[in-house]
Write an enzyme that holds these catalytic residues in place. Structure first.
Site, PDB file in Angstrom:
ATOM      1  CB  ILE A   1       5.276   9.053  -2.439  1.00  0.00           C
ATOM      2  CG1 ILE A   1       6.311   8.462  -3.424  1.00  0.00           C
ATOM      3  CG2 ILE A   1       5.586   8.658  -1.007  1.00  0.00           C
ATOM      4  CD1 ILE A   1       7.689   9.090  -3.301  1.00  0.00           C
TER       5      ILE A   1
ATOM      6  CG  ASN B   1      -1.564   1.270   1.537  1.00  0.00           C
ATOM      7  OD1 ASN B   1      -2.410   1.731   0.763  1.00  0.00           O
ATOM      8  ND2 ASN B   1      -1.179   1.906   2.632  1.00  0.00           N
ATOM      9  CB  ALA B   2       4.282   2.078   1.139  1.00  0.00           C
TER      10      ALA B   2
ATOM     11  CE1 TYR C   1      -7.526  12.769  -7.757  1.00  0.00           C
ATOM     12  CE2 TYR C   1      -8.859  11.703  -9.444  1.00  0.00           C
ATOM     13  CZ  TYR C   1      -7.730  12.418  -9.074  1.00  0.00           C
ATOM     14  OH  TYR C   1      -6.808  12.767 -10.021  1.00  0.00           O
TER      15      TYR C   1
ATOM     16  CE1 TYR D   1       0.621   7.760  -6.855  1.00  0.00           C
ATOM     17  CE2 TYR D   1      -1.062   8.026  -8.548  1.00  0.00           C
ATOM     18  CZ  TYR D   1      -0.694   7.645  -7.262  1.00  0.00           C
ATOM     19  OH  TYR D   1      -1.650   7.144  -6.404  1.00  0.00           O
TER      20      TYR D   1
ATOM     21  CD  GLN E   1      -4.776  13.749 -13.592  1.00  0.00           C
ATOM     22  OE1 GLN E   1      -5.659  13.027 -14.057  1.00  0.00           O
ATOM     23  NE2 GLN E   1      -4.938  15.053 -13.492  1.00  0.00           N
TER      24      GLN E   1
HETATM   25  P1  NAD Z   1      -0.756   8.268   2.565  1.00  0.00           P
HETATM   26  O1  NAD Z   1       0.270   9.257   2.185  1.00  0.00           O
HETATM   27  O2  NAD Z   1      -1.748   8.634   3.619  1.00  0.00           O
HETATM   28  O3  NAD Z   1      -0.071   6.899   2.996  1.00  0.00           O
HETATM   29  C1  NAD Z   1       1.042   6.383   2.325  1.00  0.00           C
HETATM   30  C2  NAD Z   1       1.938   5.723   3.340  1.00  0.00           C
HETATM   31  O4  NAD Z   1       3.112   5.260   2.664  1.00  0.00           O
HETATM   32  C3  NAD Z   1       2.396   6.672   4.447  1.00  0.00           C
HETATM   33  O5  NAD Z   1       2.140   6.064   5.693  1.00  0.00           O
HETATM   34  C4  NAD Z   1       3.897   6.797   4.213  1.00  0.00           C
HETATM   35  O6  NAD Z   1       4.644   6.922   5.399  1.00  0.00           O
HETATM   36  C5  NAD Z   1       4.203   5.486   3.525  1.00  0.00           C
HETATM   37  N1  NAD Z   1       5.462   5.543   2.769  1.00  0.00           N
HETATM   38  C6  NAD Z   1       5.894   6.505   1.931  1.00  0.00           C
HETATM   39  N2  NAD Z   1       7.119   6.213   1.478  1.00  0.00           N
HETATM   40  C7  NAD Z   1       7.465   5.022   2.036  1.00  0.00           C
HETATM   41  C8  NAD Z   1       8.622   4.199   1.970  1.00  0.00           C
HETATM   42  N3  NAD Z   1       9.694   4.513   1.233  1.00  0.00           N
HETATM   43  N4  NAD Z   1       8.635   3.054   2.704  1.00  0.00           N
HETATM   44  C9  NAD Z   1       7.578   2.721   3.463  1.00  0.00           C
HETATM   45  N5  NAD Z   1       6.458   3.458   3.566  1.00  0.00           N
HETATM   46  C10 NAD Z   1       6.412   4.600   2.857  1.00  0.00           C
HETATM   47  O7  NAD Z   1      -1.494   7.850   1.225  1.00  0.00           O
HETATM   48  P2  NAD Z   1      -2.897   7.112   0.988  1.00  0.00           P
HETATM   49  O8  NAD Z   1      -3.833   8.104   0.427  1.00  0.00           O
HETATM   50  O9  NAD Z   1      -3.304   6.327   2.173  1.00  0.00           O
HETATM   51  O10 NAD Z   1      -2.476   6.135  -0.208  1.00  0.00           O
HETATM   52  C11 NAD Z   1      -2.173   4.757  -0.031  1.00  0.00           C
HETATM   53  C12 NAD Z   1      -1.970   4.119  -1.383  1.00  0.00           C
HETATM   54  O11 NAD Z   1      -3.144   4.304  -2.173  1.00  0.00           O
HETATM   55  C13 NAD Z   1      -0.822   4.714  -2.185  1.00  0.00           C
HETATM   56  O12 NAD Z   1      -0.154   3.686  -2.880  1.00  0.00           O
HETATM   57  C14 NAD Z   1      -1.523   5.642  -3.154  1.00  0.00           C
HETATM   58  O13 NAD Z   1      -0.787   5.844  -4.328  1.00  0.00           O
HETATM   59  C15 NAD Z   1      -2.806   4.889  -3.420  1.00  0.00           C
HETATM   60  N6  NAD Z   1      -3.904   5.735  -3.879  1.00  0.00           N
HETATM   61  C16 NAD Z   1      -4.477   6.648  -3.046  1.00  0.00           C
HETATM   62  C17 NAD Z   1      -5.532   7.405  -3.524  1.00  0.00           C
HETATM   63  C18 NAD Z   1      -6.237   8.397  -2.640  1.00  0.00           C
HETATM   64  O14 NAD Z   1      -7.223   8.977  -3.098  1.00  0.00           O
HETATM   65  N7  NAD Z   1      -5.804   8.621  -1.421  1.00  0.00           N
HETATM   66  C19 NAD Z   1      -5.980   7.253  -4.819  1.00  0.00           C
HETATM   67  C20 NAD Z   1      -5.365   6.320  -5.647  1.00  0.00           C
HETATM   68  C21 NAD Z   1      -4.330   5.555  -5.147  1.00  0.00           C
END
Ligand code: NAD
Length: 248
Positions: free
Chosen positions: A94, A91-92, A188, A156, A150
Protein backbone atom coordinates in the site's frame (compact mmCIF):
# COMPACT_ATOMS: atom_id res chain seq x y z
CA UNK A 1 7.90 -29.53 -12.41
CA UNK A 2 5.12 -27.31 -13.71
CA UNK A 3 2.54 -28.08 -11.05
CA UNK A 4 4.35 -26.31 -8.25
CA UNK A 5 2.22 -24.36 -5.81
CA UNK A 6 2.61 -20.61 -6.08
CA UNK A 7 1.22 -18.19 -3.48
CA UNK A 8 0.68 -14.55 -4.45
CA UNK A 9 -0.36 -12.11 -1.75
CA UNK A 10 -2.66 -9.21 -2.63
CA UNK A 11 -3.49 -11.25 -5.70
CA UNK A 12 -6.61 -9.43 -6.90
CA UNK A 13 -4.78 -6.13 -7.40
CA UNK A 14 -3.42 -4.63 -10.60
CA UNK A 15 -0.11 -6.47 -10.64
CA UNK A 16 -1.25 -9.55 -8.72
CA UNK A 17 -3.86 -10.42 -11.32
CA UNK A 18 -1.28 -10.40 -14.11
CA UNK A 19 1.06 -12.53 -11.97
CA UNK A 20 -1.69 -15.09 -11.31
CA UNK A 21 -2.42 -15.41 -15.02
CA UNK A 22 1.24 -15.67 -15.97
CA UNK A 23 2.08 -18.27 -13.33
CA UNK A 24 -1.03 -20.30 -14.15
CA UNK A 25 0.08 -20.25 -17.79
CA UNK A 26 3.31 -21.91 -16.61
CA UNK A 27 1.22 -24.72 -15.12
CA UNK A 28 1.61 -23.53 -11.53
CA UNK A 29 -1.18 -24.20 -9.04
CA UNK A 30 -1.88 -20.61 -8.09
CA UNK A 31 -3.11 -19.51 -4.68
CA UNK A 32 -4.11 -15.88 -4.27
CA UNK A 33 -4.79 -14.04 -1.05
CA UNK A 34 -7.30 -11.27 -0.50
CA UNK A 35 -8.10 -9.11 2.50
CA UNK A 36 -10.39 -10.75 5.07
CA UNK A 37 -13.94 -9.51 5.62
CA UNK A 38 -17.28 -10.01 3.89
CA UNK A 39 -16.87 -7.21 1.36
CA UNK A 40 -13.36 -8.25 0.28
CA UNK A 41 -14.35 -11.92 0.15
CA UNK A 42 -17.29 -11.12 -2.14
CA UNK A 43 -14.99 -9.04 -4.39
CA UNK A 44 -12.43 -11.82 -4.45
CA UNK A 45 -15.05 -14.39 -5.44
CA UNK A 46 -16.13 -12.17 -8.36
CA UNK A 47 -12.49 -11.77 -9.33
CA UNK A 48 -11.95 -15.54 -9.15
CA UNK A 49 -15.04 -16.13 -11.28
CA UNK A 50 -13.87 -13.63 -13.92
CA UNK A 51 -10.51 -15.40 -14.11
CA UNK A 52 -12.25 -18.77 -14.45
CA UNK A 53 -14.13 -17.39 -17.47
CA UNK A 54 -10.71 -16.77 -19.00
CA UNK A 55 -9.69 -20.33 -18.16
CA UNK A 56 -7.44 -19.36 -15.24
CA UNK A 57 -7.98 -21.25 -11.99
CA UNK A 58 -6.85 -19.50 -8.80
CA UNK A 59 -7.59 -20.77 -5.30
CA UNK A 60 -8.37 -17.89 -2.94
CA UNK A 61 -7.79 -17.50 0.78
CA UNK A 62 -8.40 -14.50 3.06
CA UNK A 63 -5.24 -13.14 4.66
CA UNK A 64 -4.06 -9.97 6.35
CA UNK A 65 -0.31 -10.09 5.78
CA UNK A 66 0.35 -7.84 8.79
CA UNK A 67 -0.91 -10.58 11.12
CA UNK A 68 1.87 -13.09 11.90
CA UNK A 69 -0.46 -15.72 13.37
CA UNK A 70 -2.83 -15.40 10.40
CA UNK A 71 0.11 -15.97 8.03
CA UNK A 72 1.02 -19.08 9.97
CA UNK A 73 -2.56 -20.39 9.84
CA UNK A 74 -2.85 -19.53 6.13
CA UNK A 75 0.33 -21.43 5.26
CA UNK A 76 -0.79 -24.46 7.26
CA UNK A 77 -4.20 -24.39 5.53
CA UNK A 78 -2.69 -24.20 2.03
CA UNK A 79 -0.23 -26.99 2.79
CA UNK A 80 -3.02 -29.15 4.14
CA UNK A 81 -5.46 -28.41 1.30
CA UNK A 82 -3.07 -28.40 -1.65
CA UNK A 83 0.46 -29.34 -0.63
CA UNK A 84 3.75 -27.59 0.12
CA UNK A 85 4.32 -24.05 -1.08
CA UNK A 86 7.14 -23.91 -3.65
CA UNK A 87 6.82 -20.31 -4.79
CA UNK A 88 5.96 -17.24 -2.73
CA UNK A 89 5.39 -13.83 -4.27
CA UNK A 90 5.06 -11.14 -1.62
CA UNK A 91 3.09 -8.64 -3.63
CA UNK A 92 0.62 -7.04 -1.19
CA UNK A 93 1.50 -3.40 -0.67
CA UNK A 94 0.00 0.00 0.00
CA UNK A 95 0.88 3.66 -0.11
CA UNK A 96 -0.17 6.28 2.43
CA UNK A 97 1.73 9.40 1.39
CA UNK A 98 2.57 12.62 3.20
CA UNK A 99 5.62 14.86 3.38
CA UNK A 100 7.68 14.09 6.45
CA UNK A 101 6.45 17.10 8.43
CA UNK A 102 2.84 15.97 8.10
CA UNK A 103 3.32 12.21 8.29
CA UNK A 104 1.50 10.70 11.28
CA UNK A 105 2.98 7.79 13.25
CA UNK A 106 -0.08 5.69 12.26
CA UNK A 107 0.67 6.33 8.58
CA UNK A 108 4.29 5.33 9.05
CA UNK A 109 3.44 2.18 11.00
CA UNK A 110 0.67 1.06 8.66
CA UNK A 111 2.91 1.18 5.59
CA UNK A 112 5.81 -0.49 7.41
CA UNK A 113 3.53 -3.28 8.58
CA UNK A 114 1.84 -3.99 5.24
CA UNK A 115 4.88 -3.59 2.99
CA UNK A 116 7.81 -4.76 5.12
CA UNK A 117 6.76 -6.69 8.23
CA UNK A 118 4.62 -8.80 5.90
CA UNK A 119 7.82 -10.03 4.23
CA UNK A 120 9.01 -11.51 7.51
CA UNK A 121 5.53 -12.77 8.41
CA UNK A 122 5.19 -14.70 5.15
CA UNK A 123 8.75 -15.79 4.43
CA UNK A 124 9.28 -17.28 7.87
CA UNK A 125 6.29 -19.59 7.39
CA UNK A 126 7.51 -21.14 4.14
CA UNK A 127 11.29 -20.87 4.37
CA UNK A 128 12.20 -23.89 6.50
CA UNK A 129 9.92 -26.20 4.53
CA UNK A 130 11.43 -24.97 1.28
CA UNK A 131 14.94 -25.57 2.63
CA UNK A 132 14.03 -29.06 3.80
CA UNK A 133 12.56 -29.94 0.41
CA UNK A 134 15.54 -28.42 -1.41
CA UNK A 135 13.51 -26.07 -3.56
CA UNK A 136 11.96 -22.65 -3.13
CA UNK A 137 11.44 -19.42 -5.05
CA UNK A 138 10.69 -16.21 -3.17
CA UNK A 139 10.02 -12.95 -5.00
CA UNK A 140 9.45 -9.78 -3.02
CA UNK A 141 7.81 -6.89 -4.84
CA UNK A 142 9.66 -3.67 -4.14
CA UNK A 143 9.47 -0.43 -6.15
CA UNK A 144 11.42 2.07 -8.20
CA UNK A 145 10.78 4.48 -5.33
CA UNK A 146 12.65 2.16 -2.97
CA UNK A 147 15.67 2.56 -5.23
CA UNK A 148 15.54 6.31 -5.68
CA UNK A 149 13.31 7.68 -2.88
CA UNK A 150 10.27 9.85 -3.59
CA UNK A 151 8.95 13.13 -2.24
CA UNK A 152 6.07 12.40 0.15
CA UNK A 153 6.84 8.68 0.35
CA UNK A 154 9.42 8.39 3.12
CA UNK A 155 7.38 5.55 4.64
CA UNK A 156 6.80 3.70 1.36
CA UNK A 157 10.36 4.20 0.08
CA UNK A 158 11.77 3.00 3.42
CA UNK A 159 9.76 -0.23 3.18
CA UNK A 160 10.67 -0.83 -0.42
CA UNK A 161 14.38 -0.19 0.25
CA UNK A 162 14.15 -2.41 3.34
CA UNK A 163 13.01 -5.24 1.10
CA UNK A 164 16.44 -5.29 -0.58
CA UNK A 165 18.34 -5.95 2.66
CA UNK A 166 15.79 -8.50 3.80
CA UNK A 167 15.84 -10.33 0.47
CA UNK A 168 19.64 -10.44 0.21
CA UNK A 169 19.88 -11.81 3.75
CA UNK A 170 17.43 -14.66 3.26
CA UNK A 171 18.99 -15.35 -0.16
CA UNK A 172 22.24 -16.07 1.69
CA UNK A 173 20.42 -18.28 4.19
CA UNK A 174 18.70 -20.30 1.46
CA UNK A 175 21.46 -20.43 -1.14
CA UNK A 176 22.82 -23.88 -0.33
CA UNK A 177 19.36 -25.33 0.14
CA UNK A 178 17.94 -24.63 -3.31
CA UNK A 179 15.92 -21.64 -2.17
CA UNK A 180 16.33 -18.39 -4.09
CA UNK A 181 15.09 -14.96 -2.99
CA UNK A 182 14.98 -11.95 -5.27
CA UNK A 183 13.11 -8.68 -5.55
CA UNK A 184 11.39 -7.00 -8.46
CA UNK A 185 11.15 -3.22 -8.52
CA UNK A 186 8.38 -2.02 -10.81
CA UNK A 187 8.48 1.49 -12.15
CA UNK A 188 5.21 3.22 -12.96
CA UNK A 189 2.79 0.57 -14.20
CA UNK A 190 -0.66 1.21 -15.58
CA UNK A 191 -2.69 -0.04 -12.58
CA UNK A 192 -5.41 1.41 -10.33
CA UNK A 193 -2.66 2.34 -7.79
CA UNK A 194 -0.95 4.57 -10.38
CA UNK A 195 -4.26 5.85 -11.82
CA UNK A 196 -4.88 7.49 -8.41
CA UNK A 197 -2.08 9.93 -9.21
CA UNK A 198 -3.48 13.30 -10.46
CA UNK A 199 -3.40 13.52 -14.28
CA UNK A 200 -0.97 16.43 -14.43
CA UNK A 201 1.48 14.66 -12.12
CA UNK A 202 1.11 11.44 -14.11
CA UNK A 203 1.85 13.26 -17.38
CA UNK A 204 5.05 14.59 -15.83
CA UNK A 205 5.98 11.12 -14.65
CA UNK A 206 5.46 9.63 -18.12
CA UNK A 207 7.59 12.42 -19.62
CA UNK A 208 10.42 11.22 -17.35
CA UNK A 209 10.28 7.57 -18.46
CA UNK A 210 12.87 7.02 -21.23
CA UNK A 211 10.72 4.47 -23.10
CA UNK A 212 7.93 7.08 -23.16
CA UNK A 213 5.02 5.18 -21.61
CA UNK A 214 3.82 3.46 -18.44
CA UNK A 215 4.64 -0.20 -17.98
CA UNK A 216 2.03 -2.93 -18.22
CA UNK A 217 1.23 -5.39 -15.41
CA UNK A 218 2.39 -8.15 -17.76
CA UNK A 219 5.89 -6.60 -17.78
CA UNK A 220 6.14 -7.30 -14.05
CA UNK A 221 4.49 -10.71 -14.34
CA UNK A 222 7.16 -11.76 -16.87
CA UNK A 223 9.91 -10.86 -14.39
CA UNK A 224 8.16 -12.96 -11.73
CA UNK A 225 7.85 -15.90 -14.14
CA UNK A 226 11.57 -15.69 -14.88
CA UNK A 227 12.66 -15.52 -11.24
CA UNK A 228 10.35 -18.34 -10.14
CA UNK A 229 11.38 -20.78 -12.88
CA UNK A 230 13.07 -24.00 -11.82
CA UNK A 231 15.87 -23.01 -14.22
CA UNK A 232 16.51 -19.71 -12.37
CA UNK A 233 18.47 -21.48 -9.62
CA UNK A 234 21.63 -19.37 -10.20
CA UNK A 235 19.77 -16.08 -9.77
CA UNK A 236 19.49 -15.13 -6.12
CA UNK A 237 19.86 -12.08 -3.89
CA UNK A 238 19.34 -9.72 -6.78
CA UNK A 239 16.85 -7.04 -7.72
CA UNK A 240 15.25 -6.78 -11.13
CA UNK A 241 14.29 -3.20 -12.01
CA UNK A 242 11.42 -3.09 -14.51
CA UNK A 243 10.93 0.62 -15.02
CA UNK A 244 11.28 1.65 -18.66
CA UNK A 245 14.73 3.05 -17.94
CA UNK A 246 13.47 5.60 -15.42
CA UNK A 247 16.18 4.72 -12.92
CA UNK A 248 19.40 3.00 -13.96
P1 NAD B 1 -3.04 -2.86 -5.75
O1 NAD B 1 -3.50 -1.88 -4.75
O2 NAD B 1 -3.83 -3.04 -7.00
O3 NAD B 1 -2.87 -4.29 -5.07
C1 NAD B 1 -2.35 -4.45 -3.78
C2 NAD B 1 -3.08 -5.58 -3.12
O4 NAD B 1 -2.59 -5.69 -1.77
C3 NAD B 1 -4.59 -5.37 -3.04
O5 NAD B 1 -5.23 -6.52 -3.54
C4 NAD B 1 -4.85 -5.22 -1.54
O6 NAD B 1 -6.08 -5.77 -1.13
C5 NAD B 1 -3.70 -6.00 -0.96
N1 NAD B 1 -3.44 -5.63 0.44
C6 NAD B 1 -3.36 -4.40 0.98
N2 NAD B 1 -3.15 -4.49 2.30
C7 NAD B 1 -3.09 -5.81 2.60
C8 NAD B 1 -2.92 -6.54 3.81
N3 NAD B 1 -2.76 -5.95 5.00
N4 NAD B 1 -2.94 -7.90 3.74
C9 NAD B 1 -3.11 -8.52 2.56
N5 NAD B 1 -3.28 -7.88 1.39
C10 NAD B 1 -3.27 -6.54 1.42
O7 NAD B 1 -1.54 -2.49 -6.08
P2 NAD B 1 -0.60 -2.92 -7.31
O8 NAD B 1 -0.40 -1.73 -8.16
O9 NAD B 1 -1.06 -4.18 -7.93
O10 NAD B 1 0.77 -3.16 -6.52
C11 NAD B 1 1.25 -4.44 -6.15
C12 NAD B 1 2.63 -4.30 -5.55
O11 NAD B 1 3.49 -3.67 -6.50
C13 NAD B 1 2.68 -3.44 -4.30
O12 NAD B 1 3.60 -4.00 -3.39
C14 NAD B 1 3.18 -2.11 -4.81
O13 NAD B 1 3.85 -1.37 -3.83
C15 NAD B 1 4.12 -2.55 -5.92
N6 NAD B 1 4.35 -1.53 -6.94
C16 NAD B 1 3.35 -1.15 -7.78
C17 NAD B 1 3.63 -0.20 -8.75
C18 NAD B 1 2.58 0.23 -9.74
O14 NAD B 1 2.92 1.02 -10.62
N7 NAD B 1 1.36 -0.23 -9.65
C19 NAD B 1 4.89 0.37 -8.84
C20 NAD B 1 5.88 -0.04 -7.95
C21 NAD B 1 5.59 -1.00 -7.01
Amino acid sequence: MTNRIAVITGAAGGLGTAMCKALAAQGRKVVGTHLPGEEFTAQAKDWQASLREEGVDVAIYPLDVTDFEACKAFTAAVEQDLGPIDILVNNAGITNDAPLKRMQPEQWNQVINVNLTSMFNMCQQVFENMCERGFGRIVNISSLNGEKGQFGQSNYAATKAGIYGFTKSIAQEGARKGVTANSVSPGYIDTPMVRQVPEKVLNNIVAGIPVGHLGKPEDIARAVVYLTADEASFVTGTNMSVNGGQYM
